[in-house]
Design an enzyme around this catalytic site. Structure first.
Site, short mmCIF file in Angstrom:
data_model
loop_
_atom_site.label_atom_id
_atom_site.label_comp_id
_atom_site.label_asym_id
_atom_site.label_seq_id
_atom_site.Cartn_x
_atom_site.Cartn_y
_atom_site.Cartn_z
N HIS A 1 -4.95 2.21 7.21
CA HIS A 1 -3.56 2.69 7.33
C HIS A 1 -3.29 3.79 6.29
O HIS A 1 -2.74 4.85 6.61
CB HIS A 1 -2.61 1.50 7.14
CG HIS A 1 -1.16 1.87 7.12
ND1 HIS A 1 -0.27 1.50 8.11
CD2 HIS A 1 -0.42 2.57 6.21
CE1 HIS A 1 0.93 1.97 7.82
NE2 HIS A 1 0.88 2.62 6.67
N GLU A 2 -3.68 3.53 5.04
CA GLU A 2 -3.41 4.50 3.97
C GLU A 2 -4.27 5.76 4.11
O GLU A 2 -3.81 6.87 3.82
CB GLU A 2 -3.63 3.86 2.59
CG GLU A 2 -2.75 2.65 2.29
CD GLU A 2 -1.26 2.88 2.51
OE1 GLU A 2 -0.81 4.03 2.43
OE2 GLU A 2 -0.56 1.89 2.77
N GLN B 1 3.34 9.99 0.52
CA GLN B 1 4.61 9.30 0.75
C GLN B 1 5.61 9.53 -0.38
O GLN B 1 6.81 9.32 -0.21
CB GLN B 1 4.39 7.80 0.94
CG GLN B 1 3.61 7.47 2.23
CD GLN B 1 3.37 5.99 2.38
OE1 GLN B 1 2.40 5.46 1.88
NE2 GLN B 1 4.27 5.30 3.05
N CYS C 1 5.26 0.20 7.43
CA CYS C 1 5.00 1.33 6.54
C CYS C 1 6.27 1.61 5.75
O CYS C 1 7.37 1.63 6.31
CB CYS C 1 4.63 2.56 7.37
SG CYS C 1 4.30 4.04 6.39
N LEU C 2 6.13 1.85 4.46
CA LEU C 2 7.30 2.15 3.63
C LEU C 2 8.01 3.42 4.09
O LEU C 2 9.18 3.61 3.80
CB LEU C 2 6.90 2.25 2.15
CG LEU C 2 6.53 0.92 1.48
CD1 LEU C 2 5.91 1.16 0.11
CD2 LEU C 2 7.74 0.01 1.37
N GLY D 1 0.84 -1.19 0.00
CA GLY D 1 0.00 0.00 0.00
C GLY D 1 0.87 1.24 0.00
O GLY D 1 2.00 1.21 0.51
N HIS E 1 -2.69 8.28 6.30
CA HIS E 1 -1.67 9.09 5.63
C HIS E 1 -2.29 10.37 5.03
O HIS E 1 -1.64 11.42 4.99
CB HIS E 1 -0.99 8.31 4.50
CG HIS E 1 0.10 7.38 4.95
ND1 HIS E 1 1.27 7.83 5.53
CD2 HIS E 1 0.22 6.03 4.88
CE1 HIS E 1 2.05 6.79 5.80
NE2 HIS E 1 1.44 5.69 5.42
#
Ligand code: QAP
Ligand code: CO
Length: 176
Positions: free
Chosen positions: A137-138, A50, A95-96, A45, A141
């Protein structure tokens, strides 16, 4: 093109993203680049913020039964709204933008969202399981929130400690 992923504590990650209003080539290129960037970093994701674009767009690519992440199975979610949620579930998230750190986070167990696709058409989606966790989660962001902000005091301290250690190792790869 693979874009650069911002990492914690980059201040841009705290920004609230704004609604997408034009569903044009610029948006499509962003979404295509996000897919390439997510795959290059072994993610499932990614939110636009990001890669430093503060717009309400996110992608989710949960591997299929053959363990592949196909572009035609990718979920591209623009301007999402949660219209219903039920229950709670705990999942070990990563998370990236917070590479190398994973911790349990409590989320809603099922959600219903409405959103737009890359052409501006509206959809409703019921989600459960990993997809449901990933969407929440996304969507965080888009509001400048990272999963580490959901942690208890003790687990947040553990994160800060591990972060300091990894920054030290980056500075001094030989002796640590
Ligand atoms: C968000 O996370 C998510 O630390 C997507 O070294 C989290 O793709 C969705 C990743 C939990 C569902 C459940 C993290 C890759 C990828 C790392 C990711 C890393 C390499 C995270
Ligand atoms: Co993330």
């Amino acid at each position: 093109m693979i874009r650069t992923i911002l990492e914690y504590p980059h201040p841009t990650l705290k920004q609230r993203s704004t609604d997408v209003t034009t569903f044009d080539e610029t948006l499509h290129t962003l979404l295509d680049d996000m897919f390439e960037t997510m795959l290059a970093h072994n993610g499932i994701g990614l939110a636009a913020i990001q890669v430093a674009q503060p717009v309400r767009a996110l992608i989710i690519g949960i591997p299929n039964q053959a363990d592949e992440q196909l572009k035609n199975e990718l979920l591209e979610i623009i301007n999402p709204t949660v219209v219903a949620k039920e229950g709670t579930t705990t999942y070990q998230e990563g998370c990236l933008s917070v590479p190398g750190f994973y911790e349990d986070v409590e989320r809603s167990d099922t959600i219903t969202i409405t959103y737009q696709d890359r052409h501006g058409s509206s959809h409703t989606l019921n989600a459960e399981g990993l997809l449901c966790v990933a969407i929440q989660h996304e969507m965080d962001h888009l509001n400048g929130k990272l999963f580490i902000e959901h942690l208890s005091y003790g687990k947040r301290k553990k994160f800060e400690k591990e972060l300091k250690k990894s920054l030290r190792e980056k500075k001094n790869p030989k002796t640590d």
